[in-house]
Each structure stands twice: as structure tokens, then as C-alpha cells.
Enzyme design. Structure first.
Site, PDB file in Angstrom:
ATOM      1  N   SER A   1      20.254  22.027 -37.060  1.00 26.12           N
ATOM      2  CA  SER A   1      19.370  21.305 -36.154  1.00 26.12           C
ATOM      3  C   SER A   1      19.376  19.809 -36.425  1.00 26.12           C
ATOM      4  CB  SER A   1      17.934  21.816 -36.321  1.00 26.12           C
ATOM      5  OG  SER A   1      17.502  21.575 -37.657  1.00 26.12           O
TER       6      SER A   1
ATOM      7  N   THR B   1      17.698  18.668 -38.993  1.00 27.61           N
ATOM      8  CA  THR B   1      16.380  18.408 -39.566  1.00 27.61           C
ATOM      9  C   THR B   1      16.464  17.477 -40.774  1.00 27.61           C
ATOM     10  OG1 THR B   1      15.518  20.538 -38.817  1.00 27.61           O
ATOM     11  CG2 THR B   1      14.376  19.493 -40.661  1.00 27.61           C
TER      12      THR B   1
ATOM     13  N   PRO C   1       5.359  10.581 -43.454  1.00 27.49           N
ATOM     14  CA  PRO C   1       6.589  10.773 -42.658  1.00 27.49           C
ATOM     15  C   PRO C   1       6.428  11.801 -41.542  1.00 27.49           C
ATOM     16  CG  PRO C   1       6.826  11.690 -44.873  1.00 27.49           C
ATOM     17  CD  PRO C   1       5.572  10.883 -44.874  1.00 27.49           C
ATOM     18  N   ASN C   2       5.648  12.857 -41.792  1.00 22.92           N
ATOM     19  CA  ASN C   2       5.468  13.888 -40.766  1.00 22.92           C
ATOM     20  C   ASN C   2       4.297  13.572 -39.845  1.00 22.92           C
ATOM     21  OD1 ASN C   2       6.538  15.235 -43.400  1.00 22.92           O
ATOM     22  ND2 ASN C   2       7.273  16.551 -41.743  1.00 22.92           N
ATOM     23  N   ASP C   3       3.161  13.263 -40.442  1.00 22.39           N
ATOM     24  CA  ASP C   3       1.950  13.094 -39.651  1.00 22.39           C
ATOM     25  C   ASP C   3       1.985  11.861 -38.761  1.00 22.39           C
ATOM     26  OD1 ASP C   3       0.930  15.341 -40.822  1.00 22.39           O
ATOM     27  OD2 ASP C   3      -0.251  14.258 -42.329  1.00 22.39           O
TER      28      ASP C   3
ATOM     29  N   SER D   1       9.722  16.885 -32.944  1.00 19.28           N
ATOM     30  CA  SER D   1      10.341  17.881 -33.816  1.00 19.28           C
ATOM     31  C   SER D   1      11.794  17.482 -33.997  1.00 19.28           C
ATOM     32  CB  SER D   1      10.257  19.274 -33.168  1.00 19.28           C
ATOM     33  OG  SER D   1      11.163  20.175 -33.788  1.00 19.28           O
ATOM     34  N   SER D   2      12.373  17.879 -35.108  1.00 18.12           N
ATOM     35  CA  SER D   2      13.818  17.652 -35.265  1.00 18.12           C
ATOM     36  C   SER D   2      14.589  18.248 -34.094  1.00 18.12           C
ATOM     37  CB  SER D   2      14.314  18.281 -36.566  1.00 18.12           C
ATOM     38  OG  SER D   2      13.648  17.739 -37.674  1.00 18.12           O
ATOM     39  N   ASN D   3      14.024  19.348 -33.530  1.00 17.08           N
ATOM     40  CA  ASN D   3      14.724  20.082 -32.487  1.00 17.08           C
ATOM     41  C   ASN D   3      14.794  19.350 -31.155  1.00 17.08           C
ATOM     42  OD1 ASN D   3      14.872  21.951 -34.484  1.00 17.08           O
ATOM     43  ND2 ASN D   3      13.522  23.458 -33.511  1.00 17.08           N
TER      44      ASN D   3
ATOM     45  N   HIS E   1      61.733  16.041 -15.168  1.00 20.68           N
ATOM     46  CA  HIS E   1      62.316  16.943 -16.175  1.00 20.68           C
ATOM     47  C   HIS E   1      63.161  16.170 -17.187  1.00 20.68           C
ATOM     48  CE1 HIS E   1      61.259  20.495 -13.685  1.00 20.68           C
ATOM     49  NE2 HIS E   1      61.551  19.685 -12.680  1.00 20.68           N
TER      50      HIS E   1
ATOM     51  N   SER F   1      61.099   0.009 -40.640  1.00 21.61           N
ATOM     52  CA  SER F   1      61.743   0.892 -41.599  1.00 21.61           C
ATOM     53  C   SER F   1      61.814   0.234 -42.969  1.00 21.61           C
ATOM     54  CB  SER F   1      63.155   1.250 -41.128  1.00 21.61           C
ATOM     55  OG  SER F   1      63.841   1.997 -42.108  1.00 21.61           O
TER      56      SER F   1
ATOM     57  N   LYS G   1      65.073  -2.718 -37.951  1.00 18.39           N
ATOM     58  CA  LYS G   1      64.549  -1.659 -37.091  1.00 18.39           C
ATOM     59  C   LYS G   1      63.087  -1.942 -36.747  1.00 18.39           C
ATOM     60  CE  LYS G   1      64.751   3.365 -36.616  1.00 18.39           C
ATOM     61  NZ  LYS G   1      63.457   3.609 -36.004  1.00 18.39           N
TER      62      LYS G   1
ATOM     63  N   GLU H   1      52.505   4.868 -31.025  1.00 12.10           N
ATOM     64  CA  GLU H   1      52.372   6.007 -31.936  1.00 12.10           C
ATOM     65  C   GLU H   1      50.934   6.129 -32.458  1.00 12.10           C
ATOM     66  OE1 GLU H   1      56.994   5.802 -33.520  1.00 12.10           O
ATOM     67  OE2 GLU H   1      55.361   5.137 -34.821  1.00 12.10           O
TER      68      GLU H   1
END
Length: 456
Positions: free
Chosen positions: A88, A90, A120-122, A129-131, A178, A308, A314, A321
Site C-alpha cells: 500500500s 504505508t 504524525p497520525n493525528d 489513509s495511506s490507501n 522487408h 571502438s 570507427k 543505441e
């Protein structure tokens, strides 16, 4: 889970440190664009929560200021987590929450790690949400990178190819299908086709913006919006739109926005399509410049470095490339994104970090590849006009233009004879007296052959 010792100069906290120790898998970290998006989301959330009366202004102000530092890159050294982590994201969301919380505490004169007065959360993660944060950051970062980096780079490469198309507009050469001789084309037409491929790639990227502009924020844990106030998602989309000057909007359905990552899969598919187109262009330029004496040698790519360590003099098509290698990486990244998209299990996709990383990497390397390809390769291409015209005259497929005058069977006979004897069709027709010089010139008019609609 107990105490977790953390170095005193770190702004992250225990959850970040546990994740750092749990996932020592690679050296891959989320890049600047993703961290910028995370900072912007936390900044916007502080504003919206304050406006709705859910976060005191005395706390909202330092949270917003700290989030702005994250957004601007001042705290990147504190984002330390591997992209291979909880599906997730999180761990990375908490990394942002902890860094912003501790930096806000510093701004208020407090001690890092005290969690007072900013939690950090509150506070930092309030109404989120992390989700819904990590899916939103994925969309914001991808859309911002497309607008800032990829679209301008594609437009520049298309402009460079278009300029060469005009420069080489009147130069006939052998067409090839071709990898065999075909009827003549103009060198400018080939460049015009490549420019169109790149331009259409940019158009496809612009169409993908519609899906990326929908944001999951406001759905919180499972899409129901639990712990978020009514209208939070729409207000967040508005704040993010102002921050980035890009029109974001709340997801039409939060269950889709969190249970699936279809917009990232779609975007990655478009990136893969652009990569396939660029690989075709780069390889075509390698073919036309091959030799320079024993290959096709119709154009010259700029010499940017010796080719080269053993063969003096060369020079290799190194820019083309490099582009091909970038395209291979983007195509590989898309494979991982597709597998990630399949892991939307019920209410949450659980491979978001690797999907976001791969999409953002693809955008970044495609952008850089287009810029250097335009500047250090396409802009410096020159033409070997004599070789092009000689090949246009030598192709046995010129017999196609003779069919209306001498019939298919005779034209086929002359084509075989031309290949067997090394003579041009022009020489054979005149030698057998099949057409007058004037009739032959009309039949083998390169302008008419390469633009029959205009000739008609």
C-alpha cells in the site's frame, strides 16, 4: 512494538526506521517527483483540515510549512525507504508523516521525536489513509512529470524530425520493405513519418492525462471515506490543482480508485507505445547511416565519440543505441506495471510502490532520451544525396512505374535482368527501345512516383 533507536539527526520516526530495517532489498528509492507530490498532499490536507475546523491554525501553519519543505526538496535526505515495501506504500506515507511532524515540532521550538504538539497520525495524516494518499501521490507525480518533462521532450523531438523532413523534402531514395528494395520515396517523407510517430505518441500521452487527473484522496481506508469529513476529496483536488496549475478532480468512484490501479496501467501502456515508436525511429536511423562505406550510407549521424577501443576511426550510432536501450527498459517496466495492476485485491491494490516507481522511471528516462536524441543526433544529421539518388535509380522496384507503359510481365522480366546484369532499368528500357527517352522520363519521374496524388 517497543522503542526504536534512531540517529539524532534524522527527522523520521520509529515506523520509518522499522521499515528501513525490514526492507533492505534494493537501492531504489522514490524520486523527487513522488516526494514532491507527497509533500503537496500533506500541505493541501493541512489547509483543508484547518479550513474545516478540524486542525487548529497554530498546528496547521507549521505542518503546512514543513510539508512545503518536503514539496520543494529540502528534506529529501530523510526519505530513506526502499520502493519494495508494504504494497500500500504505508511505510512511505508514514515516512512523510513523521518527517513533517518532527520538522513542524522543530519550527515550534520543540524537540524532534517528542510528538508534542504535532503528531504524525493525528495531525499530519488527519482525514487521510495511506490507501488514498499513495494512489493520489502516484497520479499527481505521474501527471506532473508528463506535463513538465515528457510532453515538452516529445514535442522537441518531433520538431527536430519535422525540420529534417523539410530540409530533405526533395531528395529521392530507394524505399525498402522487408529490408528489400522497393519503389522510391523521398528522404523527407521518411523523416515526416518519424515525426508523425513521435507527435502521435505525444497525443496519446495527452489523452492519458484524463485518467490520471482523477484522485483517490477522500476514500481513506477502503473507499468509504471513514474519518474524513464530507467534501474532503473535492477540496483536496482543488488545493492540488492550485499548487500544480493542473486540473485534478475527485475520483468518480472511490472503490475503483483504491481497489484498482487501472490509470497507471493505461499510462504505462501508452509509455510502452511511445517507446516502441522511438525504437523504430532510432533503428531506422541506424540502418540508413550504416556503413558508412559498406552499408546503406544514405545519411550521416553526428559523430559524438570514438566507437571502438581497437578499430581506429570507427564511429558508432551511440545516441540511437542509447535510445533503444531506454525503450527496452520502458517496455520491461510496463511488464511489471501490468503484473502490479493485476494485484488489486478487493478494496486495495497492494503493488502500488513498484507500479508508481516504474511509471515515473519510464517517464523520466523517455523524457531525457528524447531531449538528447533531438539535440545530439537528429539536429546534426546530414544526407549523402548522391548515394540516395543513385539508390533510387538502381532499385529494381522501379519496374512498378513501368507497368502502365510496358505491362507487368515485361516489367518483371526487366527487373530480373537488371538484378542479374547490374544494369539500371533506365538503361535496359532505352537499350531495347521499349520507350523513347521522353516517355521513359515521364514514367520514371521521381516527383510523380513519390507524390502520385499531386501529379494527378
Amino acid at each position: 512494538m517497543g522503542e526504536m533507536p534512531i540517529a539524532g539527526d534524522r527527522l523520521y520516526g520509529a515506523q520509518t526506521e522499522r521499515a528501513r530495517l525490514n526492507f533492505p532489498i534494493s537501492r531504489l528509492r522514490f524520486g523527487r517527483g513522488f516526494i514532491e507530490a507527497l509533500g503537496a498532499i500533506k500541505l493541501a490536507a493541512a489547509r483543508v483540515n484547518s479550513r474545516l475546523g478540524l486542525l487548529d491554525q497554530e498546528l496547521a501553519a507549521p505542518v503546512e510549512a514543513a510539508a512545503r519543505e518536503v514539496m520543494l526538496g529540502a528534506l529529501d535526505q530523510h526519505f530513506v525507504l526502499d520502493i519494495f515495501q508494504t504494497g500500500s506504500g504505508t511505510s512511505t506515507n508514514m515516512n512523510a508523516n513523521e518527517v513533517i511532524s518532527n520538522r513542524a515540532i522543530q519550527m515550534l521550538g520543540g524537540e524532534v521525536g517528542s510528538r508534542a504538539p504535532v503528531h504524525p497520525n493525528d495531525h499530519v495524516n488527519k482525514s487521510q489513509s495511506s490507501n488514498d494518499v499513495i494512489p493520489t501521490a502516484s497520479h499527481v507525480a505521474a501527471l506532473v512529470a508528463i506535463d513538465r518533462e515528457l510532453l515538452p521532450a516529445l514535442d522537441m523531438l518531433a520538431a527536430s524530425l519535422s525540420a529534417k523532413a523539410k530540409e530533405f523534402a526533395g531528395i529521392p531514395k530507394a524505399g525498402r520493405t522487408h529490408l528489400q528494395d522497393a519503389t522510391p520515396v523521398l528522404l523527407g517523407q521518411e523523416f515526416r513519418g518519424w515525426a508523425s510517430q513521435v507527435r502521435q505518441g505525444a497525443e496519446r500521452m495527452r489523452r492519458s492525462r484524463v485518467s490520471l487527473a482523477e484522485l483517490a484522496i477522500g476514500g481513506t481506508a477502503v473507499g468509504t471515506g471513514i474519518n474524513a469529513p464530507p467534501g474532503f476529496g473535492a477540496l483536496m483536488a482543488g488545493e492540488l490543482s492550485e499548487l500544480f496549475r493542473i486540473e485534478f478532480r475527485e475520483a468518480r468512484d472511490h472503490f475503483e480508485a483504491q481497489g484498482a490501479r487501472d490509470a497507471l496501467v493505461e499510462t504505462s501502456g501508452v509509455l510502452r507505445t511511445v517507446a516502441v515508436a522511438l525504437m523504430k525511429v532510432a533503428n531506422d536511423l541506424r540502418w540508413l547511416s550504416s556503413g558508412p562505406r559498406t552499408g546503406l550510407g544514405e545519411i550521416n549521424l553526428p559523430a559524438v565519440q570514438p566507437g571502438s577501443s581497437i578499430m581506429p576511426g570507427k564511429v558508432n550510432p551511440v545516441m540511437a543505441e542509447a535510445v533503444c536501450q531506454v525503450c527496452a527498459q520502458v517496455i520491461g517496466n510496463d511488464g511489471a506495471v501490468v503484473v502490479g495492476g493485476q494485484h488489486g485485491n478487493l478494496e486495495l491494490n497492494v503493488m502500488i510502490p513498484v507500479m508508481a516507481h516504474n511509471v515515473l522511471e519510464s517517464i523520466g528516462i523517455l523524457s531525457s532520451a528524447c531531449l538528447v536524441f533531438a539535440r545530439r543526433c537528429v539536429d546534426g544529421i546530414t544526407v549523402n544525396e548522391e548515394v540516395c539518388r543513385r539508390n533510387a535509380e538502381k532499385t529494381a522496384a522501379l519496374a512498378t512505374a513501368l507497368v502502365p507503359a510496358i505491362g507487368y510481365d515485361k516489367a518483371a522480366e526487366l527487373a530480373k535482368k537488371s538484378l542479374a546484369e547490374g544494369a539500371t532499368l533506365r538503361e535496359l528500357v532505352l537499350g531495347e527501345g521499349l520507350l523513347s527517352a521522353e516517355e521513359l522520363n515521364r514514367a520514371l519521374d521521381f516527383d510523380a512516383m513519390t507524390n502520385p496524388g499531386a501529379a494527378g
